[in-house]
Design a protein around this motif. Structure first.
Motif, PDB file in Angstrom:
ATOM      1  N   LEU A  11       0.852  -1.188   0.000  1.00 25.62           N
ATOM      2  CA  LEU A  11       0.000   0.000   0.000  1.00 25.62           C
ATOM      3  C   LEU A  11       0.889   1.240   0.000  1.00 25.62           C
ATOM      4  O   LEU A  11       1.811   1.349   0.826  1.00 25.62           O
ATOM      5  CB  LEU A  11      -0.899  -0.008   1.234  1.00 25.62           C
ATOM      6  CG  LEU A  11      -1.756   1.232   1.490  1.00 25.62           C
ATOM      7  CD1 LEU A  11      -2.765   1.424   0.365  1.00 25.62           C
ATOM      8  CD2 LEU A  11      -2.443   1.133   2.846  1.00 25.62           C
ATOM      9  N   VAL A  12       0.594   2.148  -0.902  1.00 26.44           N
ATOM     10  CA  VAL A  12       1.374   3.381  -0.994  1.00 26.44           C
ATOM     11  C   VAL A  12       0.431   4.534  -1.273  1.00 26.44           C
ATOM     12  O   VAL A  12      -0.611   4.360  -1.932  1.00 26.44           O
ATOM     13  CB  VAL A  12       2.468   3.249  -2.082  1.00 26.44           C
ATOM     14  CG1 VAL A  12       1.852   3.036  -3.455  1.00 26.44           C
ATOM     15  CG2 VAL A  12       3.407   4.434  -2.073  1.00 26.44           C
ATOM     16  N   GLN A  13       0.777   5.703  -0.784  1.00 28.40           N
ATOM     17  CA  GLN A  13      -0.052   6.883  -1.026  1.00 28.40           C
ATOM     18  C   GLN A  13       0.205   7.426  -2.427  1.00 28.40           C
ATOM     19  O   GLN A  13       1.291   7.233  -2.997  1.00 28.40           O
ATOM     20  CB  GLN A  13       0.266   7.955   0.004  1.00 28.40           C
ATOM     21  CG  GLN A  13      -0.168   7.589   1.414  1.00 28.40           C
ATOM     22  CD  GLN A  13       0.013   8.738   2.383  1.00 28.40           C
ATOM     23  OE1 GLN A  13       0.761   9.675   2.126  1.00 28.40           O
ATOM     24  NE2 GLN A  13      -0.675   8.664   3.510  1.00 28.40           N
ATOM     25  N   PRO A  14      -0.769   8.100  -2.988  1.00 28.67           N
ATOM     26  CA  PRO A  14      -0.549   8.750  -4.294  1.00 28.67           C
ATOM     27  C   PRO A  14       0.679   9.643  -4.248  1.00 28.67           C
ATOM     28  O   PRO A  14       0.902  10.370  -3.275  1.00 28.67           O
ATOM     29  CB  PRO A  14      -1.833   9.553  -4.493  1.00 28.67           C
ATOM     30  CG  PRO A  14      -2.865   8.802  -3.718  1.00 28.67           C
ATOM     31  CD  PRO A  14      -2.144   8.280  -2.507  1.00 28.67           C
ATOM     32  N   GLY A  15       1.466   9.565  -5.314  1.00 32.09           N
ATOM     33  CA  GLY A  15       2.717  10.308  -5.361  1.00 32.09           C
ATOM     34  C   GLY A  15       3.906   9.542  -4.819  1.00 32.09           C
ATOM     35  O   GLY A  15       5.059   9.978  -4.986  1.00 32.09           O
ATOM     36  N   GLY A  16       3.663   8.433  -4.191  1.00 31.74           N
ATOM     37  CA  GLY A  16       4.730   7.639  -3.610  1.00 31.74           C
ATOM     38  C   GLY A  16       5.414   6.743  -4.632  1.00 31.74           C
ATOM     39  O   GLY A  16       5.082   6.757  -5.820  1.00 31.74           O
ATOM     40  N   SER A  63       2.187   4.948 -21.634  1.00 34.76           N
ATOM     41  CA  SER A  63       1.314   5.391 -20.544  1.00 34.76           C
ATOM     42  C   SER A  63       2.036   5.500 -19.208  1.00 34.76           C
ATOM     43  O   SER A  63       1.581   6.216 -18.312  1.00 34.76           O
ATOM     44  CB  SER A  63       0.111   4.456 -20.420  1.00 34.76           C
ATOM     45  OG  SER A  63       0.534   3.147 -20.067  1.00 34.76           O
ATOM     46  N   VAL A  64       3.153   4.797 -19.051  1.00 39.70           N
ATOM     47  CA  VAL A  64       3.888   4.852 -17.781  1.00 39.70           C
ATOM     48  C   VAL A  64       5.343   5.257 -17.981  1.00 39.70           C
ATOM     49  O   VAL A  64       6.147   5.203 -17.042  1.00 39.70           O
ATOM     50  CB  VAL A  64       3.806   3.504 -17.026  1.00 39.70           C
ATOM     51  CG1 VAL A  64       2.364   3.163 -16.686  1.00 39.70           C
ATOM     52  CG2 VAL A  64       4.467   2.384 -17.823  1.00 39.70           C
ATOM     53  N   LYS A  65       5.690   5.648 -19.170  1.00 43.34           N
ATOM     54  CA  LYS A  65       7.094   5.854 -19.528  1.00 43.34           C
ATOM     55  C   LYS A  65       7.801   6.860 -18.635  1.00 43.34           C
ATOM     56  O   LYS A  65       8.986   6.715 -18.322  1.00 43.34           O
ATOM     57  CB  LYS A  65       7.190   6.290 -20.987  1.00 43.34           C
ATOM     58  CG  LYS A  65       8.609   6.385 -21.502  1.00 43.34           C
ATOM     59  CD  LYS A  65       8.629   6.708 -22.988  1.00 43.34           C
ATOM     60  CE  LYS A  65      10.058   6.736 -23.518  1.00 43.34           C
ATOM     61  NZ  LYS A  65      10.105   7.027 -24.971  1.00 43.34           N
ATOM     62  N   ASP A  66       7.121   7.886 -18.217  1.00 40.96           N
ATOM     63  CA  ASP A  66       7.765   8.922 -17.412  1.00 40.96           C
ATOM     64  C   ASP A  66       7.857   8.559 -15.940  1.00 40.96           C
ATOM     65  O   ASP A  66       8.499   9.288 -15.164  1.00 40.96           O
ATOM     66  CB  ASP A  66       7.001  10.237 -17.550  1.00 40.96           C
ATOM     67  CG  ASP A  66       7.065  10.800 -18.960  1.00 40.96           C
ATOM     68  OD1 ASP A  66       6.128  11.514 -19.357  1.00 40.96           O
ATOM     69  OD2 ASP A  66       8.057  10.488 -19.666  1.00 40.96           O
ATOM     70  N   LEU A  86       3.247   7.366  -8.090  1.00 41.73           N
ATOM     71  CA  LEU A  86       2.154   6.424  -8.276  1.00 41.73           C
ATOM     72  C   LEU A  86       0.803   7.093  -8.146  1.00 41.73           C
ATOM     73  O   LEU A  86       0.628   8.039  -7.355  1.00 41.73           O
ATOM     74  CB  LEU A  86       2.286   5.277  -7.271  1.00 41.73           C
ATOM     75  CG  LEU A  86       3.365   4.255  -7.651  1.00 41.73           C
ATOM     76  CD1 LEU A  86       3.772   3.416  -6.444  1.00 41.73           C
ATOM     77  CD2 LEU A  86       2.888   3.370  -8.783  1.00 41.73           C
ATOM     78  N   LYS A  87      -0.136   6.602  -8.932  1.00 41.60           N
ATOM     79  CA  LYS A  87      -1.488   7.137  -8.981  1.00 41.60           C
ATOM     80  C   LYS A  87      -2.478   6.049  -8.611  1.00 41.60           C
ATOM     81  O   LYS A  87      -2.178   4.852  -8.751  1.00 41.60           O
ATOM     82  CB  LYS A  87      -1.777   7.641 -10.394  1.00 41.60           C
ATOM     83  CG  LYS A  87      -0.760   8.648 -10.911  1.00 41.60           C
ATOM     84  CD  LYS A  87      -1.037   9.021 -12.352  1.00 41.60           C
ATOM     85  CE  LYS A  87      -0.005  10.012 -12.859  1.00 41.60           C
ATOM     86  NZ  LYS A  87      -0.262  10.406 -14.273  1.00 41.60           N
ATOM     87  N   PRO A  88      -3.665   6.421  -8.160  1.00 42.87           N
ATOM     88  CA  PRO A  88      -4.666   5.396  -7.810  1.00 42.87           C
ATOM     89  C   PRO A  88      -4.943   4.425  -8.954  1.00 42.87           C
ATOM     90  O   PRO A  88      -5.192   3.238  -8.713  1.00 42.87           O
ATOM     91  CB  PRO A  88      -5.899   6.235  -7.457  1.00 42.87           C
ATOM     92  CG  PRO A  88      -5.335   7.513  -6.935  1.00 42.87           C
ATOM     93  CD  PRO A  88      -4.108   7.764  -7.778  1.00 42.87           C
ATOM     94  N   VAL A 122      -2.647   1.827  -4.487  1.00 38.64           N
ATOM     95  CA  VAL A 122      -2.301   3.245  -4.346  1.00 38.64           C
ATOM     96  C   VAL A 122      -3.535   3.965  -3.834  1.00 38.64           C
ATOM     97  O   VAL A 122      -4.535   4.105  -4.542  1.00 38.64           O
ATOM     98  CB  VAL A 122      -1.835   3.846  -5.679  1.00 38.64           C
ATOM     99  CG1 VAL A 122      -1.378   5.294  -5.472  1.00 38.64           C
ATOM    100  CG2 VAL A 122      -0.713   3.006  -6.277  1.00 38.64           C
ATOM    101  N   SER A 123      -3.464   4.402  -2.612  1.00 37.66           N
ATOM    102  CA  SER A 123      -4.634   5.007  -1.977  1.00 37.66           C
ATOM    103  C   SER A 123      -4.191   5.865  -0.805  1.00 37.66           C
ATOM    104  O   SER A 123      -3.206   5.560  -0.124  1.00 37.66           O
ATOM    105  CB  SER A 123      -5.585   3.915  -1.475  1.00 37.66           C
ATOM    106  OG  SER A 123      -6.667   4.484  -0.759  1.00 37.66           O
TER     107      SER A 123
END
Length: 124
Positions: A11-16, A63-66, A86-88, A122-123
Motif C-alpha cells: 500500500l502506498v499513497q498517491p505520489g509515492g 502510458s507509464v514511460k515517465d 504512483l497514482k490510484p 495506491v490510496s
C-alpha cells in the motif's frame, strides 16, 4: 520448471514510490526477455515494460514511460520495476513474466513463464 517470484508490492499513497523485484528461481536468466504486466480489478492484463536480459535493452509503454523504469541485476539474477509518482489508477496485481528468447512485444500470450504476482494499492 522456470519460475519467477515477485515481491515488493504493498500500500502506498498517491505520489509515492515502490520498487518491485522479480527473482528467477531455479534457473539463470540468459537470453531471456522479462516483462512486467499489470492487471487492474475487472480489467485485462496489460504490458508495461520489458527488458532483454542479455543486452539490457528496454521498452516502456507510453502510458507509464515517465514514471516506471525497468532494470536488471545479472549477478543477482533479478529484474526490478521502479515505480514513481504512483497514482490510484496504478492499483492492481503486478506480474513479471519471461520468455527464453528475445521478443520485442508486451503481448502476454508470448511469455511462457510467470510469477504469482504482487499486489499494489495506491490510496490515501
Amino acid at each position: 520448471q522456470l519460475q519467477l517470484v515477485e515481491s515488493g508490492g504493498g500500500l502506498v499513497q498517491p505520489g509515492g514510490s515502490l520498487r518491485l523485484s522479480c527473482a528467477a528461481s531455479g534457473f539463470t536468466l540468459d537470453s531471456d526477455t522479462i516483462g512486467w504486466f499489470r492487471q487492474a480489478p475487472g480489467k485485462a492484463r496489460e504490458g508495461l515494460t520489458l527488458i532483454t536480459h542479455t543486452d539490457g535493452i528496454t521498452y516502456v509503454t507510453p502510458s507509464v514511460k515517465d514514471r516506471f523504469t525497468i532494470s536488471r541485476d545479472n549477478a543477482k539474477n533479478m529484474v526490478y520495476l521502479q515505480m514513481n509518482n504512483l497514482k490510484p489508477e496504478d492499483t492492481g496485481d503486478y506480474y513479471c513474466a519471461g520468455e527464453r528468447s528475445i521478443i520485442w512485444s508486451l503481448n502476454p500470450s508470448l511469455y511462457h513463464y510467470w510469477g504469482q504476482g504482487t499486489q499494489v494499492t495506491v490510496s490515501s
